[in-house]
Design an enzyme around this catalytic site. Structure first.
Site, PDB file in Angstrom:
ATOM      1  N   GLY A   8      47.030  34.280  68.272  1.00  0.00           N
ATOM      2  CA  GLY A   8      47.381  35.040  69.259  1.00  0.00           C
ATOM      3  C   GLY A   8      48.781  35.029  69.881  1.00  0.00           C
ATOM      4  O   GLY A   8      49.362  35.055  71.012  1.00  0.00           O
ATOM      5  N   GLY A  11      51.343  37.101  71.920  1.00  0.00           N
ATOM      6  CA  GLY A  11      51.221  37.580  73.030  1.00  0.00           C
ATOM      7  C   GLY A  11      52.174  36.937  74.075  1.00  0.00           C
ATOM      8  O   GLY A  11      53.132  36.243  73.993  1.00  0.00           O
ATOM      9  N   GLN A  12      51.973  37.275  75.357  1.00  0.00           N
ATOM     10  CA  GLN A  12      52.610  37.084  76.610  1.00  0.00           C
ATOM     11  C   GLN A  12      52.703  35.480  76.684  1.00  0.00           C
ATOM     12  O   GLN A  12      53.919  34.892  76.775  1.00  0.00           O
ATOM     13  CB  GLN A  12      52.072  37.702  77.763  1.00  0.00           C
ATOM     14  CG  GLN A  12      53.038  37.224  79.248  1.00  0.00           C
ATOM     15  CD  GLN A  12      52.450  37.440  80.503  1.00  0.00           C
ATOM     16  OE1 GLN A  12      51.141  37.950  80.399  1.00  0.00           O
ATOM     17  NE2 GLN A  12      53.110  37.271  81.532  1.00  0.00           N
ATOM     18  N   ASP A  34      48.526  35.693  64.465  1.00  0.00           N
ATOM     19  CA  ASP A  34      48.305  36.676  65.149  1.00  0.00           C
ATOM     20  C   ASP A  34      47.854  37.783  64.229  1.00  0.00           C
ATOM     21  O   ASP A  34      48.203  37.732  62.998  1.00  0.00           O
ATOM     22  CB  ASP A  34      49.453  37.109  65.997  1.00  0.00           C
ATOM     23  CG  ASP A  34      49.201  38.052  67.257  1.00  0.00           C
ATOM     24  OD1 ASP A  34      49.300  37.617  68.359  1.00  0.00           O
ATOM     25  OD2 ASP A  34      48.719  39.379  67.084  1.00  0.00           O
ATOM     26  N   ILE A  35      47.258  38.717  64.727  1.00  0.00           N
ATOM     27  CA  ILE A  35      46.752  39.813  64.018  1.00  0.00           C
ATOM     28  C   ILE A  35      48.063  40.942  63.474  1.00  0.00           C
ATOM     29  O   ILE A  35      48.025  41.623  62.518  1.00  0.00           O
ATOM     30  CB  ILE A  35      45.906  40.819  64.656  1.00  0.00           C
ATOM     31  CG1 ILE A  35      44.923  41.514  63.574  1.00  0.00           C
ATOM     32  CG2 ILE A  35      46.196  41.702  65.921  1.00  0.00           C
ATOM     33  CD1 ILE A  35      43.556  42.277  64.354  1.00  0.00           C
ATOM     34  N   ILE A  53      41.198  36.907  64.164  1.00  0.00           N
ATOM     35  CA  ILE A  53      40.287  35.947  64.612  1.00  0.00           C
ATOM     36  C   ILE A  53      38.956  36.253  64.195  1.00  0.00           C
ATOM     37  O   ILE A  53      37.965  35.329  64.191  1.00  0.00           O
ATOM     38  CB  ILE A  53      40.550  35.555  65.930  1.00  0.00           C
ATOM     39  CG1 ILE A  53      40.013  34.505  66.378  1.00  0.00           C
ATOM     40  CG2 ILE A  53      40.244  36.722  67.089  1.00  0.00           C
ATOM     41  CD1 ILE A  53      40.058  33.197  65.628  1.00  0.00           C
ATOM     42  N   TYR A 142      35.792  41.977  80.989  1.00  0.00           N
ATOM     43  CA  TYR A 142      36.801  40.906  80.767  1.00  0.00           C
ATOM     44  C   TYR A 142      36.179  39.752  81.396  1.00  0.00           C
ATOM     45  O   TYR A 142      36.110  38.532  80.820  1.00  0.00           O
ATOM     46  CB  TYR A 142      38.012  40.987  81.443  1.00  0.00           C
ATOM     47  CG  TYR A 142      39.086  40.124  81.175  1.00  0.00           C
ATOM     48  CD1 TYR A 142      39.440  39.670  80.016  1.00  0.00           C
ATOM     49  CD2 TYR A 142      39.684  39.621  82.618  1.00  0.00           C
ATOM     50  CE1 TYR A 142      40.581  38.605  79.988  1.00  0.00           C
ATOM     51  CE2 TYR A 142      40.628  38.557  82.139  1.00  0.00           C
ATOM     52  CZ  TYR A 142      41.226  38.004  80.905  1.00  0.00           C
ATOM     53  OH  TYR A 142      42.211  37.103  80.945  1.00  0.00           O
ATOM     54  N   LYS A 146      34.795  36.078  79.897  1.00  0.00           N
ATOM     55  CA  LYS A 146      35.440  34.604  80.171  1.00  0.00           C
ATOM     56  C   LYS A 146      34.344  33.745  80.695  1.00  0.00           C
ATOM     57  O   LYS A 146      34.350  32.570  80.434  1.00  0.00           O
ATOM     58  CB  LYS A 146      36.418  35.025  81.305  1.00  0.00           C
ATOM     59  CG  LYS A 146      37.649  35.528  80.663  1.00  0.00           C
ATOM     60  CD  LYS A 146      38.250  34.728  79.547  1.00  0.00           C
ATOM     61  CE  LYS A 146      39.585  35.406  78.972  1.00  0.00           C
ATOM     62  NZ  LYS A 146      40.206  34.697  77.981  1.00  0.00           N
TER      63      LYS A 146
END
Ligand code: NAD
Ligand code: AKB
Length: 311
Positions: A8, A11-12, A34-35, A53, A142, A146
Site C-alpha cells: 500500500g 497511499g497517503q 501496491d496494487i 494483497i 471500516y 479495524k
C-alpha cells in the site's frame, strides 16, 4: 540486511513511510508495493513491485524471493470509501491482514506493522480523552474491520507468538500525497482550497472535534514502535496515539492568521454521521509509558507547513 516490504506504498502514509524507511535502512533494503501499476515519482528510486494483497501466493513469492523479514501493511479502504463498498472493504481490510499474519505464523517473516484507527471507537465510547480500554462499538464497516483486525493481531501474538505491532492513528495531515477517502480528509482539503481558492465548503459541522496528527509525527511513531524492544510492547491489539484535537472552526481561524481573506462555510454530508461517533480526543498514556511516545507538531506549525506545502 533482511528486507522490508511496504504494502500500500502509493497511499497517503505509504509514500512518506517508504522515504523515511529508505533513509534509515537504505534504498535497496526497502521494497515498495501496491496494487497500482506504477509507483509515484517520489519513491521511484528503489524497487517497486505491483502486488495485490488479496493474492497470498504472489505475496509469499515476493517475500521469499526478496528475503523480506518485516512487512508494513497499509493497504485498506478508509472510512468514507468503505461505507460506499462495505462488503469489498470488509474483504480487503480483513483478508489482507490474514495473508500477512499467516506468513508470520509460518515463520516466513518476523515482524509486522498494521495500522488501526480511532474508528474502532463508537458513540458509546467516552468522547473526551478516550481511554485505551473502554467500550468499543464502532458503527462503520471500516471501524468494525479495524476492531476485528486488532483482535486478530492479539490472537496471533498470543497463540503463535507473531510479533505484530499496531497504532490507532488519528486523522493524518500531510501535503506530499493525497488522502485516500477518509472522514478526516477535510483537514487536508481545507488547505488546498484556502491556498488556491481562498474559500472552502466543509463537509463537517464547524464544532466537530476530532483527533488529528501531522504526518511526520505519525511516521516517527510507526518507526519508533517497530524499533522498540519486543518486551516493551505490552499491547498487541493496538495502541491509542494522540496528536492534537481541533474542529473545522478552530482550524479555519488558524488558517485566517496566514490567509486573512479565507472564508469557510459548512455543508455536512454522510461523513458527519461517521465523525459524530468518533472521539474528540485520545488518551495515549499507554504508548507514552511503554515505548516513550511523544507528539511534537502543534496546530500552528501544521498550518504553516501545510500552507507552505501547497503554495
Ligand atoms: P490510502 O488509501 O492513501 O492508501 C492505501 C493504498 O493501498 C493505496 O495506494 C492503494 O492503491 C493500496 N491498495 C488498495 N488495495 C490494495 C490491494 N488489494 N493490494 C495492494 N495495495 C492496495 O490509505 P492511507 O491513508 O495511506 O492509510 C494506510 C493505512 O493506515 C490504512 O490501513 C488506514 O486504515 C490506516 N489509517 C490511515 C489514517 C489516515 O488518516 N491516513 C488514519 C488511521 C488509519
Ligand atoms: C479516516 O478518516 O477514515 C481515517 C482514519 C481516522 O482512520 N483518516
Amino acid at each position: 540486511m533482511s528486507k522490508i516490504l511496504v504494502i500500500g506504498a502509493c497511499g497517503q502514509i505509504g509514500i512518506e513511510l517508504v522515504i523515511e524507511l529508505r533513509k534509515l535502512y537504505g534504498v535497496k533494503n526497502v521494497i515498495a508495493s501496491d496494487i497500482k501499476e506504477q509507483c509515484p515519482p517520489s519513491i521511484v528510486e528503489g524497487l517497486y513491485l505491483q502486488l495485490d494483497i488479496m493474492n497470498h501466493i504472489q505475496l509469499e513469492e515476493i517475500v521469499v524471493k526478496n528475503d523480506i523479514q518485516q512487512v508494513y501493511l497499509l493497504a485498506a479502504l478508509l472510512s468514507a470509501t468503505a461505507e460506499k463498498k462495505p462488503r469489498f472493504a470488509w474483504e480487503l481490510n480483513m483478508q489482507g491482514l490474514f495473508n500477512v499474519l499467516e506468513l508470520a505464523k509460518n515463520k516466513k517473516i518476523t515482524k509486522i506493522f498494521w495500522p488501526s484507527s480511532i474508528a474502532v471507537f463508537g458513540s458509546n465510547s467516552p468522547m473526551d480523552l478516550t481511554p485505551q480500554c473502554t467500550i468499543m462499538e464502532p458503527s462503520t464497516v471500516y471501524g468494525i474491520s479495524k476492531l476485528s483486525g486488532e483482535r486478530w493481531c492479539e490472537y496471533y501474538f498470543k497463540k503463535y507468538n507473531v510479533d505484530v505491532r499496531s497504532i490507532r492513528y488519528p486523522g493524518l495531515i500531510s501535503y506530499k500525497s493525497a488522502p485516500g477517502g477518509g472522514t478526516t480528509d477535510y483537514a487536508i482539503d481545507i488547505f488546498i482550497n484556502a491556498v488556491r481558492e481562498g474559500k472552502y465548503t466543509c463537509y463537517l459541522n464547524e464544532d466537530t472535534n476530532l483527533p488529528m496528527m501531522y504526518m511526520t509525527d505519525a511516521i516517527r511513531a510507526t518507526i519508533e514502535i517497530m524499533e522498540a524492544p519486543k518486551e516493551q510492547i505490552m499491547i498487541r491489539s493496538s495502541y491509542n496515539l494522540a496528536g492534537i484535537s481541533f474542529n473545522p472552526k478552530d482550524l479555519a481561524i488558524e488558517i485566517q492568521k496566514k490567509v486573512p481573506d479565507f472564508r469557510i462555510d459548512y455543508k455536512p454530508d454522510f461523513r458527519q454521521e461517521i465523525a459524530d461517533t468518533w472521539p474528540n480526543s485520545i488518551d495515549d498514556s499507554a504508548a507514552k509509558e511503554d515505548w516513550k511516545w511523544k507528539n511534537s507538531v502543534g496546530i500552528e506549525e501544521i498550518v504553516k507547513k501545510m500552507i507552505t506545502g501547497f503554495s
